[in-house]
Design an enzyme around this catalytic site. Sequence first.
Site: not given
Length: 414
Positions: A204, A332
């Site tokens: 990330e 999400k």
Amino acid sequence: MLVIEDVRAYEVLDSRGNPTVKAEVTLSDGSVGAAIVPSGASTGSKEALELRDNDERFGGKGVLKAVANVNETIADEILGLDAFNQTQLDDTLRELDGTNNYSNLGANATLGVSMATARAAAAALGMPLYRYLGGANASILPVPMCNIINGGAHANNNVDFQEFMIMPFGFTSFKEALRSVCEIYAILKKELANSGHSTALGDEGGFAPNLANNTEPIDLLMTCIKKAGYENRVKIALDVASTEFFKDGKYHMEGKAFSSEALIERYVELCAKYPICSIEDGLAENDFEGWIKLTEKLGNKIQLVGDDLFVTNEDILREGIIKKMANAVLIKPNQIGTITQTMRTVRLAQRNNYKCVMSHRSGESEDAFIADFAVALNTGQIKTGALARGERTAKYNRLLEIEFESDEYLGEKL
């Protein structure tokens, strides 16, 4: 009325070099919308199914089955549907699949079509996506949760906790908040290099050094925040992702086995020592008694986010609200499979005073849909990685674009 005239999908690559689904939807006026579906590494067991081919291609990670499901099964069913009726489209996808977790069509197939249709509809109206999905009330730029030290399943290092994040609260604009994160990130790189640590990046975009324990990353962040001159304006957030090291009823980390109660006490100590404002997945997804105790202990002091615990599922969140587990939910879209189901979960959370955090996945792309989605739903917070790697900065840059049109930054109001 504009209708869906054409649907197609094909394989593209995510940020880990794995195949994922890209869907394109064309409307009867020629408007086109496209979307790329993300993929997670640390996943909850109750998430909607990401359909993979499990054959020799790409080590089994190909998505030709999901692509075929879009091009054949889904396309045959949704051609001619009203492009502006997102609920009808998404309910049709759900009924067509026939399961509660998209195990037939794959959530990577349904979500791609759902997202692409929303984009096409927004394009047809000449509206930005956030305005189309959120209406006139879509106006709040979210506070970023920036993951600048990676561990757990997102990095090849010895740190157990998955994400060490900073949150810039004390600012009046998104661009100034983001600037503070950039400056802290740059200082962190120098600190790591000067102390002989690796400055390699995790999935990330955060740094992934080997460190002594799960406290040293927090100390590093505190040092960098102070050197950047942002004390009392930037706070710490953690994603523990504790399901990843929960086995046989114990939490195995730092060479020890912790009970739920012992781990909770560890969090209490950390919160007393550091300006921690949020802990995500502090306990395992099925440690319900532990979650209740954690919420009783810290729920009125900090944000406790359920990710694996709730998996963006409206029914699971409702049960958690009744049992008083956590006080916030990670959002999400690929955990649940369609835009409409995602929105229903957000609205349930907001009605019950649970905070929402819009989130990327560790396997991402240049698609910045969630940036618009966070503003559309006024989630107030967004997780989309560090200020590095194009698939992460794409979201931040999209939010900077949106700020020109909508300049309310939640910041100190959160």
